[in-house]
Design a protein around this motif. Structure first.
Motif, PDB file in Angstrom:
ATOM      1  N   ALA A 171       0.829  -1.201   0.000  1.00  0.00           N
ATOM      2  CA  ALA A 171       0.000   0.000   0.000  1.00  0.00           C
ATOM      3  C   ALA A 171       0.868   1.258   0.000  1.00  0.00           C
ATOM      4  N   LEU A 172       1.996   1.200   0.688  1.00  0.00           N
ATOM      5  CA  LEU A 172       2.910   2.344   0.678  1.00  0.00           C
ATOM      6  C   LEU A 172       3.466   2.594  -0.715  1.00  0.00           C
ATOM      7  N   THR A 173       3.763   1.524  -1.422  1.00  0.00           N
ATOM      8  CA  THR A 173       4.322   1.697  -2.770  1.00  0.00           C
ATOM      9  C   THR A 173       3.275   2.182  -3.760  1.00  0.00           C
ATOM     10  N   GLU A 174       2.002   1.987  -3.428  1.00  0.00           N
ATOM     11  CA  GLU A 174       0.927   2.355  -4.348  1.00  0.00           C
ATOM     12  C   GLU A 174       0.244   3.665  -3.976  1.00  0.00           C
ATOM     13  N   ALA A 175       0.755   4.334  -2.935  1.00  0.00           N
ATOM     14  CA  ALA A 175       0.138   5.591  -2.505  1.00  0.00           C
ATOM     15  C   ALA A 175       0.220   6.630  -3.612  1.00  0.00           C
ATOM     16  N   ARG A 176      -0.730   7.543  -3.633  1.00  0.00           N
ATOM     17  CA  ARG A 176      -0.777   8.574  -4.664  1.00  0.00           C
ATOM     18  C   ARG A 176       0.467   9.440  -4.597  1.00  0.00           C
ATOM     19  N   ARG A 177       1.229   9.453  -5.667  1.00  0.00           N
ATOM     20  CA  ARG A 177       2.489  10.185  -5.671  1.00  0.00           C
ATOM     21  C   ARG A 177       2.298  11.695  -5.704  1.00  0.00           C
ATOM     22  N   ASP A 178       1.103  12.164  -6.086  1.00  0.00           N
ATOM     23  CA  ASP A 178       0.890  13.609  -6.114  1.00  0.00           C
ATOM     24  C   ASP A 178       0.655  14.183  -4.722  1.00  0.00           C
ATOM     25  N   THR A 179       0.307  13.327  -3.750  1.00  0.00           N
ATOM     26  CA  THR A 179       0.081  13.815  -2.393  1.00  0.00           C
ATOM     27  C   THR A 179       0.972  13.143  -1.348  1.00  0.00           C
ATOM     28  N   VAL A 180       1.517  11.978  -1.659  1.00  0.00           N
ATOM     29  CA  VAL A 180       2.270  11.211  -0.659  1.00  0.00           C
ATOM     30  C   VAL A 180       3.669  10.875  -1.172  1.00  0.00           C
ATOM     31  N   SER A 181       4.661  11.148  -0.345  1.00  0.00           N
ATOM     32  CA  SER A 181       6.037  10.751  -0.631  1.00  0.00           C
ATOM     33  C   SER A 181       6.563   9.967   0.570  1.00  0.00           C
ATOM     34  N   VAL A 182       7.184   8.824   0.296  1.00  0.00           N
ATOM     35  CA  VAL A 182       7.695   7.985   1.376  1.00  0.00           C
ATOM     36  C   VAL A 182       9.184   7.734   1.153  1.00  0.00           C
ATOM     37  N   TYR A 183       9.965   7.978   2.190  1.00  0.00           N
ATOM     38  CA  TYR A 183      11.405   7.753   2.144  1.00  0.00           C
ATOM     39  C   TYR A 183      11.792   6.800   3.271  1.00  0.00           C
ATOM     40  N   VAL A 184      12.921   6.134   3.115  1.00  0.00           N
ATOM     41  CA  VAL A 184      13.379   5.166   4.109  1.00  0.00           C
ATOM     42  C   VAL A 184      14.817   5.482   4.500  1.00  0.00           C
ATOM     43  N   VAL A 185      15.097   5.494   5.789  1.00  0.00           N
ATOM     44  CA  VAL A 185      16.478   5.571   6.266  1.00  0.00           C
ATOM     45  C   VAL A 185      16.999   4.143   6.338  1.00  0.00           C
ATOM     46  N   PRO A 186      17.953   3.761   5.470  1.00  0.00           N
ATOM     47  CA  PRO A 186      18.425   2.374   5.443  1.00  0.00           C
ATOM     48  C   PRO A 186      19.091   1.973   6.756  1.00  0.00           C
ATOM     49  N   ALA A 187      18.970   0.704   7.103  1.00  0.00           N
ATOM     50  CA  ALA A 187      19.556   0.201   8.339  1.00  0.00           C
ATOM     51  C   ALA A 187      21.069   0.382   8.367  1.00  0.00           C
ATOM     52  N   GLU A 188      21.681   0.389   7.198  1.00  0.00           N
ATOM     53  CA  GLU A 188      23.135   0.517   7.104  1.00  0.00           C
ATOM     54  C   GLU A 188      23.636   1.867   7.610  1.00  0.00           C
ATOM     55  N   LEU A 250      13.392  -0.318  -1.483  1.00  0.00           N
ATOM     56  CA  LEU A 250      13.601  -0.925  -0.165  1.00  0.00           C
ATOM     57  C   LEU A 250      12.286  -1.436   0.419  1.00  0.00           C
ATOM     58  N   ILE A 251      11.218  -0.666   0.209  1.00  0.00           N
ATOM     59  CA  ILE A 251       9.905  -1.083   0.702  1.00  0.00           C
ATOM     60  C   ILE A 251       9.429  -2.331  -0.035  1.00  0.00           C
ATOM     61  N   THR A 252       9.600  -2.350  -1.359  1.00  0.00           N
ATOM     62  CA  THR A 252       9.187  -3.514  -2.154  1.00  0.00           C
ATOM     63  C   THR A 252       9.976  -4.753  -1.762  1.00  0.00           C
ATOM     64  N   LYS A 253      11.275  -4.578  -1.535  1.00  0.00           N
ATOM     65  CA  LYS A 253      12.116  -5.707  -1.113  1.00  0.00           C
ATOM     66  C   LYS A 253      11.628  -6.275   0.210  1.00  0.00           C
ATOM     67  N   ALA A 254      11.290  -5.373   1.141  1.00  0.00           N
ATOM     68  CA  ALA A 254      10.784  -5.817   2.439  1.00  0.00           C
ATOM     69  C   ALA A 254       9.442  -6.531   2.284  1.00  0.00           C
ATOM     70  N   ALA A 255       8.579  -6.004   1.401  1.00  0.00           N
ATOM     71  CA  ALA A 255       7.273  -6.638   1.162  1.00  0.00           C
ATOM     72  C   ALA A 255       7.460  -8.066   0.665  1.00  0.00           C
ATOM     73  N   ASP A 256       8.444  -8.268  -0.171  1.00  0.00           N
ATOM     74  CA  ASP A 256       8.708  -9.620  -0.711  1.00  0.00           C
ATOM     75  C   ASP A 256       9.117 -10.588   0.401  1.00  0.00           C
ATOM     76  N   THR A 257       9.790 -10.088   1.435  1.00  0.00           N
ATOM     77  CA  THR A 257      10.182 -10.974   2.540  1.00  0.00           C
ATOM     78  C   THR A 257       8.963 -11.412   3.351  1.00  0.00           C
TER      79      THR A 257
END
Length: 260
Positions: A171-188, A250-257
């Motif tokens: 759902a995060l990857t499919e959020a409307r890009r015109d209103t929602v932006s999602v970023y991730v701080v990598p664990a590394e 990164l979100i998609t990779k996590a979803a696959d796990t």
């Protein structure tokens, strides 16, 4: 005054009119004094079960009042001021260490979080209310723009099982890009200033207010110095995030796990 605030105020006034301390009141209804204190400070939710016990002990009608006036908005008192700012905002910025921001939660994910602390009708009300708030992102008139930064830990925190987690991350990857932006701080990244805690910023009426997650912080933060500190933290954290495209990977990779 919101109905829930008035309910809490009237509970306290009733206790005082009866000349009962919090300890004596708690003893009469078989609750702990700390629970009563938390409710009167707005740090604990006022549940129908609690009100039912009070009504039976003291001949009051708080359950009836709750059903007529409060059930439509079960948010805890300490959160209400921030929620009002959230509705009025043109831009929301969230940094989250532990969970997906409430406005981006799926129903199943929200249910798991809410039912961890609330059950029965109160939980259903809270779930419905949380989901209804998402309309500010999609409303026709001036939808809110939301930018969320998630610590990568959020993507792997077990909330509700694999199916719930996979649905939420997709759902995060499919959020409307015109209103929602999602970023991730990598664990590394390792240690960084964001590990001090989650927070949010709302730009509303040409000014910025903040909110630090948790009932020990009982209101929207409007003090200029404190808001400036939160904005500085936001900018420092933002430096650790890759592009939005890389974050979505990164979100998609996590979803696959979490695939079942």
């Amino acid at each position: 005054m919101p109905a829930s605030d008035l309910l809490v105020k009237n509970l306290r006034i009733t206790r005082e009119l009866l000349k009962l301390s919090q300890e004596a009141w708690a003893s009469r209804i078989h609750y702990s004094a700390s629970q009563v204190s938390g409710i009167e400070r707005g740090e604990r939710p006022v549940t129908p079960d609690y009100l039912d016990v009070v009504d039976r002990a003291f001949g009051t009608a708080f359950v009836e009042y709750y059903d007529e006036h409060v059930r439509v908005d079960p948010s805890p008192v300490w959160l209400k001021s921030w929620l009002e700012r959230q509705k009025e905002a043109t831009l929301l910025r969230y940094f989250e260490l532990a969970v997906v921001p409430a406005l981006l939660q799926t129903e199943a994910y929200a249910r798991e979080l809410i039912e961890a602390s609330t059950t029965g009708p109160a939980a259903e009300d809270a779930i419905a209310t949380r989901l209804a708030r998402r309309e500010i992102l999609t409303r026709d008139l001036k939808p809110v723009r939301l930018t969320a930064i998630l610590d990568e830990n959020v993507l792997y925190r077990h909330v509700g099982g694999a199916r719930v987690m996979r649905e939420q991350l997709l759902a995060l990857t499919e959020a409307r890009r015109d209103t929602v932006s999602v970023y991730v701080v990598p664990a590394e990244v390792g240690s960084y200033i964001g590990l001090d805690g989650s927070f949010a910023l709302a730009t509303t009426h040409g000014r910025v207010v903040g909110f630090v997650d948790g009932p020990l912080h009982e209101d929207a933060i409007e003090d200029i110095d404190r808001v400036d500190d939160l904005e500085r933290r936001w900018e420092l954290i933002r430096r650790y995030t890759p592009t939005q495209e890389r974050s979505l990977e990164l979100i998609t990779k996590a979803a696959d796990t979490w695939a079942t």
